[in-house]
Scaffold this motif. Structure first.
Motif, PDB file in Angstrom:
ATOM      1  N   CYS A 152       0.860  -1.190   0.000  1.00 22.86           N
ATOM      2  CA  CYS A 152       0.000   0.000   0.000  1.00 22.86           C
ATOM      3  C   CYS A 152       0.890   1.232   0.000  1.00 22.86           C
ATOM      4  O   CYS A 152       1.697   1.424   0.914  1.00 22.86           O
ATOM      5  CB  CYS A 152      -0.904  -0.009   1.234  1.00 22.86           C
ATOM      6  SG  CYS A 152      -1.849   1.521   1.408  1.00 22.86           S
ATOM      7  N   THR A 154      -0.081   4.317   0.171  1.00 25.45           N
ATOM      8  CA  THR A 154      -0.566   5.399   1.038  1.00 25.45           C
ATOM      9  C   THR A 154       0.156   5.370   2.388  1.00 25.45           C
ATOM     10  O   THR A 154       0.591   6.401   2.896  1.00 25.45           O
ATOM     11  CB  THR A 154      -2.084   5.270   1.263  1.00 25.45           C
ATOM     12  OG1 THR A 154      -2.715   5.122   0.003  1.00 25.45           O
ATOM     13  CG2 THR A 154      -2.645   6.483   1.996  1.00 25.45           C
ATOM     14  N   CYS A 155       0.283   4.160   2.968  1.00 25.48           N
ATOM     15  CA  CYS A 155       0.867   4.047   4.314  1.00 25.48           C
ATOM     16  C   CYS A 155       2.211   3.327   4.292  1.00 25.48           C
ATOM     17  O   CYS A 155       2.799   3.068   5.345  1.00 25.48           O
ATOM     18  CB  CYS A 155      -0.102   3.321   5.245  1.00 25.48           C
ATOM     19  SG  CYS A 155      -0.398   1.594   4.759  1.00 25.48           S
ATOM     20  N   CYS A 209      -5.407   2.974   7.852  1.00 33.25           N
ATOM     21  CA  CYS A 209      -5.162   3.633   6.567  1.00 33.25           C
ATOM     22  C   CYS A 209      -6.407   3.445   5.688  1.00 33.25           C
ATOM     23  O   CYS A 209      -6.903   2.327   5.554  1.00 33.25           O
ATOM     24  CB  CYS A 209      -3.940   2.998   5.907  1.00 33.25           C
ATOM     25  SG  CYS A 209      -3.779   3.328   4.145  1.00 33.25           S
ATOM     26  N   THR A 211      -6.797   3.481   2.542  1.00 30.56           N
ATOM     27  CA  THR A 211      -6.589   2.752   1.286  1.00 30.56           C
ATOM     28  C   THR A 211      -6.596   1.235   1.486  1.00 30.56           C
ATOM     29  O   THR A 211      -7.206   0.497   0.720  1.00 30.56           O
ATOM     30  CB  THR A 211      -5.246   3.166   0.636  1.00 30.56           C
ATOM     31  OG1 THR A 211      -5.192   4.581   0.595  1.00 30.56           O
ATOM     32  CG2 THR A 211      -5.100   2.600  -0.766  1.00 30.56           C
ATOM     33  N   CYS A 212      -5.928   0.775   2.529  1.00 30.64           N
ATOM     34  CA  CYS A 212      -5.762  -0.676   2.705  1.00 30.64           C
ATOM     35  C   CYS A 212      -6.510  -1.190   3.928  1.00 30.64           C
ATOM     36  O   CYS A 212      -6.431  -2.389   4.226  1.00 30.64           O
ATOM     37  CB  CYS A 212      -4.281  -1.017   2.822  1.00 30.64           C
ATOM     38  SG  CYS A 212      -3.502  -0.322   4.289  1.00 30.64           S
TER      39      CYS A 212
END
Ligand SMILES: [Zn+2]
Ligand SMILES: [Zn+2]
Length: 385
Positions: A152, A154-155, A209, A211-212
Motif C-alpha cells: 500500500c 498510502t501508508c 489507513c 486505502t488498505c
C-alpha cells in the motif's frame, strides 16, 4: 492397527520405549512423538489418530498406578479396565495445544511466545501458462497477468492513517495473548491463547489507513513478462523471486511460480527432447524408394526413403528435435513410416499386380516360421497403433 477393544494395548510400543523405561525416558519419547504427530504441526488425519494413541500411552505410563495395571497385563483405559483418568475413559480427552505441551515440559508459557509481528512474509503464488511446442522448444517472452497483493503506497505498509500510530492493546496489555489454566492429564497446564481483540499482535490500529484498511497491502492485478528459456518441458515450474504477493503489513513478497503446460501439437509428439511423427507412404513408393519433404519445427528437410522400406520402420533426423534446456545441442526427430496398401484397384491395375505377383511367385501366402509371425504382428501394431 489399533486393538483398543480386543487386547490390552501395547503402550510401551506406542511410545517406543522399553518396559524398564524411566519416567524421564517416557517423557522424552512422548515429547519427541508429540512434535511429530500433534495435529497443530501435522495435518495428516492418520497423524491425528496416532497422536490420540500417543497421548493415551503417555497418560497411562506417566501415572504409576496406571502403569502398574499395564505391567500386570491389564488396560487402565479399557472400558471397565480400571479407573478413568482426568481425560476420561479410552483417551486423553480434548487435545492440548502443541505449544502447551511444549510449555508444560519447558516450564510455563508466560512470555514464551510474545505478540505476533504485524509484518509477515507474503505467500507464494502459482500460475499456469499454456504454450505451444514452438514456444517451449525455442523459448518465448510471455506476457502474464496475476491477481496479487502489492504494498500500500498510502501508508507504505504501516496500516495506519497519516499522522496516527499503533496503540497498545488494552485487552492483553500488549502481550498479544491471554492466559488460561487448563486441567489435563499432564496436570495443570497454563496455556496462552492469542488475544482476540488484537489478533495476537499486541497492538491495535485506532485509525486504519483508508486505502488498505490497515492491511498494509492492496489487492491488484499486475501484468508482467516472463522469459521462458528454450527447451522447457510440460510441468516445469519457473520461479520468479519475490513476484508473489506482498505479505500483511507490507511484508516481503513471496515467490511466483509459473507452471508450463505444453499444448499438444498437430503433427509432433514429444518425448523428452525428442520429437516423433508419422508419415504414410504408398506401397509402391515403399517398394521403389521415394523422397519426402518433412517440415520440422524450424526447417524443411528432404529425406530419402530407401527402396524396400518396411511398414513400421523409423528414420532419425539428428538434432531436429527440441533444444536441450541445459547445455547445448538438441534432441532428434524420429519419422515413423506407415505403408499404405491400395484398397481399390481398377481392372488394369489388378491385372498388372497379378502379373507382378506371378513373376515373384507370391500368388499364395505362406505360413510364417516361428518368430516371423510375431515380429510381423509387432510391426503391424507399430505401423497402425
Ligand atoms: Zn495503507
Ligand atoms: Zn490484545
Amino acid at each position: 492397527m489399533r486393538t483398543r477393544n480386543a487386547v490390552a494395548r501395547d503402550y510401551y510400543g506406542i511410545l517406543g520405549v522399553s518396559r524398564e523405561a524411566s519416567d524421564d525416558e517416557i517423557k522424552r519419547a512422548y515429547r519427541k512423538l508429540a512434535r511429530q504427530f500433534h495435529p497443530d504441526v501435522n495435518p495428516d488425519p492418520e497423524a491425528q489418530e496416532k497422536f490420540k494413541d500417543i497421548n493415551a500411552a503417555y497418560e497411562v505410563l506417566s501415572d504409576d498406578r496406571k502403569r502398574q495395571i499395564v505391567d500386570l497385563g491389564g488396560d487402565p483405559l479399557a472400558p471397565g479396565g480400571g479407573a478413568a483418568g482426568p481425560g476420561g475413559p479410552g483417551g486423553a480427552g480434548p487435545f492440548v495445544g502443541f505449544q502447551d505441551i511444549m510449555d508444560a515440559f519447558f516450564g510455563g508459557a508466560t512470555g514464551s511466545r510474545g505478540p505476533r509481528p504485524r509484518t509477515r512474509p507474503g505467500a507464494d503464488a502459482i500460475l499456469r501458462l499454456e504454450l505451444d511446442l514452438n514456444e517451449t522448444a525455442f523459448g518465448v517472452e510471455a506476457p502474464i497477468t496475476v491477481d496479487t497483493a502489492v504494498l500500500c503506497t498510502t501508508c507504505s505498509g504501516a496500516g495506519t492513517a497519516a499522522g496516527t500510530h499503533l496503540a497498545t492493546c488494552e485487552a492483553c496489555g500488549g502481550r498479544g495473548e491471554v492466559q488460561s489454566v487448563q486441567r489435563t492429564f499432564l496436570g495443570q497446564v497454563v496455556s496462552a491463547r492469542p488475544c482476540t481483540v488484537c489478533q495476537g499482535h499486541g497492538t491495535t490500529i485506532p485509525h486504519p489507513c483508508p486505502t488498505c484498511a490497515g492491511e498494509g497491502r492492496v489487492r491488484t492485478r499486475r501484468s508482467l513478462t516472463v522469459k521462458i528459456p528454450a527447451g522447457v518441458e510440460d510441468g516445469m515450474r519457473i520461479r520468479l523471486a519475490q513476484q508473489g504477493e506482498v505479505g500483511p503489513g507490507g511484508g516481503t513478497a513471496g515467490d511466483l511460480y509459473v507452471e508450463i503446460h505444453e499444448r499438444p501439437h498437430d503433427v509432433y509428439s514429444r518425448k523428452g527432447d525428442d520429437l516423433h511423427c508419422r508419415v504414410t507412404v504408398p506401397m509402391t513408393a515403399a517398394a521403389l524408394g521415394t523422397r519426402l519433404t518433412i517440415k520440422t519445427l524450424d526447417s524443411e528437410e528432404t529425406v530419402d526413403v530407401k527402396a524396400g522400406t518396411q511398414p513400421g520402420s523409423t528414420m532419425r533426423l539428428r538434432a531436429r528435435g527440441v533444444p536441450h534446456l541445459r547445455g547445448t545441442g538438441r534432441g532428434d526427430l524420429y519419422v515413423h513410416l506407415d505403408v499404405r496398401t491400395p484398397t481399390k484397384l481398377d481392372a488394369d491395375q489388378e491385372r498388372m499386380l497379378r502379373e507382378f505377383a506371378k513373376t515373384r511367385g507370391e500368388e499364395v501366402a505362406e505360413l510364417s516360421k516361428q518368430g516371423g509371425f510375431f515380429s510381423r504382428m509387432r510391426d503391424a501394431f507399430n505401423g497402425h497403433g
